[in-house]
Design a protein around this motif. Structure first.
Motif, short mmCIF file in Angstrom:
data_model
loop_
_atom_site.label_atom_id
_atom_site.label_comp_id
_atom_site.label_asym_id
_atom_site.label_seq_id
_atom_site.Cartn_x
_atom_site.Cartn_y
_atom_site.Cartn_z
N GLY A 124 -64.70 38.26 67.83
CA GLY A 124 -64.08 37.45 66.78
C GLY A 124 -64.65 36.06 66.75
N GLY A 125 -64.72 35.49 65.58
CA GLY A 125 -65.26 34.14 65.42
C GLY A 125 -65.19 33.73 63.97
N GLY A 126 -66.20 33.00 63.53
CA GLY A 126 -66.20 32.54 62.15
C GLY A 126 -67.53 31.90 61.79
N VAL A 127 -67.68 31.65 60.49
CA VAL A 127 -68.91 31.06 59.97
C VAL A 127 -68.55 29.91 59.02
N PHE A 128 -69.22 28.78 59.21
CA PHE A 128 -69.08 27.64 58.31
C PHE A 128 -70.23 27.71 57.30
N TYR A 129 -69.89 27.74 56.02
CA TYR A 129 -70.87 27.82 54.95
C TYR A 129 -70.97 26.47 54.23
N ASN A 130 -72.19 26.08 53.93
CA ASN A 130 -72.40 24.84 53.20
C ASN A 130 -73.54 25.02 52.21
N ALA A 131 -73.29 24.70 50.95
CA ALA A 131 -74.31 24.80 49.90
C ALA A 131 -74.56 23.41 49.32
N PHE A 158 -65.20 28.07 55.10
CA PHE A 158 -65.15 28.71 56.41
C PHE A 158 -64.57 30.11 56.25
N ALA A 159 -65.19 31.08 56.92
CA ALA A 159 -64.72 32.46 56.84
C ALA A 159 -64.61 33.04 58.23
N PRO A 160 -63.46 33.62 58.60
CA PRO A 160 -63.34 34.28 59.90
C PRO A 160 -64.13 35.58 59.93
N ALA A 161 -64.49 36.02 61.12
CA ALA A 161 -65.25 37.26 61.29
C ALA A 161 -64.71 38.04 62.48
N SER A 178 -72.30 49.66 66.17
CA SER A 178 -71.45 48.49 66.00
C SER A 178 -71.26 48.15 64.53
N ILE A 179 -70.15 47.46 64.27
CA ILE A 179 -69.88 46.82 62.98
C ILE A 179 -69.65 45.35 63.30
N PRO A 180 -70.65 44.49 63.12
CA PRO A 180 -70.50 43.09 63.53
C PRO A 180 -69.37 42.34 62.84
N ASN A 181 -69.07 42.72 61.59
CA ASN A 181 -68.03 42.01 60.85
C ASN A 181 -67.40 42.94 59.83
N PHE A 182 -66.08 43.09 59.91
CA PHE A 182 -65.36 43.94 58.96
C PHE A 182 -65.16 43.25 57.61
N PHE A 183 -65.37 41.94 57.56
CA PHE A 183 -65.07 41.17 56.36
C PHE A 183 -66.35 40.82 55.60
N SER A 189 -68.12 33.10 44.76
CA SER A 189 -66.84 33.22 44.07
C SER A 189 -66.13 31.87 44.09
N GLN A 190 -65.11 31.73 43.28
CA GLN A 190 -64.38 30.48 43.18
C GLN A 190 -63.68 30.18 44.50
N GLY A 191 -64.12 29.11 45.19
CA GLY A 191 -63.52 28.73 46.45
C GLY A 191 -63.95 29.58 47.62
N GLY A 192 -64.79 30.58 47.39
CA GLY A 192 -65.23 31.45 48.48
C GLY A 192 -64.18 32.49 48.80
N GLU A 193 -64.53 33.75 48.67
CA GLU A 193 -63.57 34.83 48.89
C GLU A 193 -63.99 35.66 50.10
N ASN A 194 -63.08 35.81 51.07
CA ASN A 194 -63.34 36.59 52.27
C ASN A 194 -62.38 37.77 52.29
N THR A 195 -62.90 38.99 52.17
CA THR A 195 -62.06 40.17 52.06
C THR A 195 -62.46 41.23 53.07
N PHE A 196 -61.49 42.04 53.48
CA PHE A 196 -61.76 43.18 54.35
C PHE A 196 -62.45 44.24 53.50
N ALA A 197 -63.73 44.52 53.80
CA ALA A 197 -64.52 45.38 52.94
C ALA A 197 -65.51 46.20 53.77
N LEU A 198 -65.08 47.36 54.24
CA LEU A 198 -65.96 48.22 55.03
C LEU A 198 -67.12 48.74 54.20
N GLU A 199 -66.93 48.85 52.88
CA GLU A 199 -68.01 49.34 52.03
C GLU A 199 -69.15 48.33 51.90
N ARG A 200 -68.93 47.09 52.33
CA ARG A 200 -69.97 46.07 52.29
C ARG A 200 -70.43 45.64 53.68
#
Length: 312
Positions: A124-131, A158-161, A178-183, A189-200
């Motif tokens: 578990g952890g997270g990623v800080f995104y900056n554009a 910021f998105a958790p992983a 392994s599946i490094p990240n389920f999300f 997307s508007q404001g950044g969207e973090n969703t549980f998406a096994l298909e991605r």
């Protein structure tokens, strides 16, 4: 044995090297077979000592805005051999996008016959995104400035992983899924969207075997497959020849039309330096000078509990 002060100093140094760097972290670096923890956290503790790894990768050298990556990892088995812990830190940049991430892992290992281990991990952890959109060159507006609101401000998110891995290994083989990240995080997307998406999500499969040849020679073929239902998949196949557990050279092919050449040298029983070069045979090959990857690895402890500690 190395003093605790030296251990702390080297750990802090490698973290300082890793954190300021900017570059795109590929799902897998070319030298994954010697840092399997970066692919699958279930390999935490597989070297049976505290192991530190630092790698830098510059992709498509000569291409303006090309991605690059810096990765630092450390993992170790605990006093209770069934348990292991690990840490990863990475920093990446591609174009005007920058990302800094971290991940902590807990691994539980079951002893199997003939020195084999079956391991399960959760990370578990997270990623800080900056554009940095304001760094994009756009056509001047009516007043000679940037009137496009889409590029008038920068974005930070910021998105958790959370991920999972399982591995089966011994002194002469390894196999992991392994599946490094389920999300899935959508930075556009508007404001950044973090969703549980096994298909991605990325599904990673890695395997390898160490063959003993005559005298001091070994052969290590390995394979890595990434399966992503939505964004595409690839397979990386390579083989390395190892001499005297000290010098190794290898070649590989990635289904993204990349050829890889690798070499490494065990400078001391604990310290290894390695380098790899990727050459793209696709259309982009005319616009860059290949991809370069440099890595160092240091194992604390003068004796590693493995029949081939340096390369497997």
């Amino acid at each position: 044995m190395m003093r605790v002060s030296q251990l702390i100093l080297m750990t802090v140094f490698m973290l300082l090297v890793a954190l300021p760097s900017k570059g795109q972290r590929d799902v897998v670096m070319s030298q994954y077979m010697h840092n399997r923890y970066a692919v699958n956290t279930a390999f935490a503790g597989n070297r049976e000592v505290l192991s530190l790894y630092g790698g830098y990768r510059q992709k498509w050298l000569g291409f303006n805005g090309a991605p690059g990556s810096m990765l630092f990892s450390m993992h170790t088995a605990l006093k209770k051999e069934q348990m292991a812990l690990g840490l990863q830190v990475f920093n990446q940049q591609y174009g005007v996008n920058k990302e800094t991430g971290f991940s902590l892992a807990y691994t539980y290992r079951l002893k199997m016959p003939k020195g084999q281990k079956l391991a399960f991990s959760i990370n578990g952890g997270g990623v800080f995104y900056n554009a940095q959109w304001t760094d994009v060159d756009v056509y001047p507006g009516t007043n000679g400035g940037n009137d496009d609101p889409e590029f008038a401000a920068n974005e930070s998110n910021f998105a958790p992983a959370i991920g999972f891995g399982t591995a089966w290994y011994a002194h002469d083989f390894f196999l992991g899924v392994s599946i490094p990240n389920f999300f899935y995080f959508d930075p556009y997307s508007q404001g950044g969207e973090n969703t549980f998406a096994l298909e991605r999500a990325d599904y990673l499969l890695t395997a390898g075997y160490l063959f003993s040849l005559k005298q001091k020679w070994h052969l290590q073929p390995s394979v890595l497959a990434r399966v992503n239902p939505e964004f595409g998949s690839f397979v990386d196949v390579n083989a390395s020849v190892i001499y005297n557990n000290q010098l190794w050279m290898g070649v590989g092919y990635r289904s993204t039309k990349d050829l890889t050449a690798m070499m490494g040298y065990q400078i001391t029983p604990q310290f290894r330096l390695s380098y790899s070069y990727d050459y793209s045979t696709g259309h982009i090959s005319s616009y860059n000078h290949g991809s370069h990857e440099l890595a160092i690895q240091y194992d604390f402890g003068f004796r590693v509990k493995s029949s081939s500690p340096k390369f497997f």
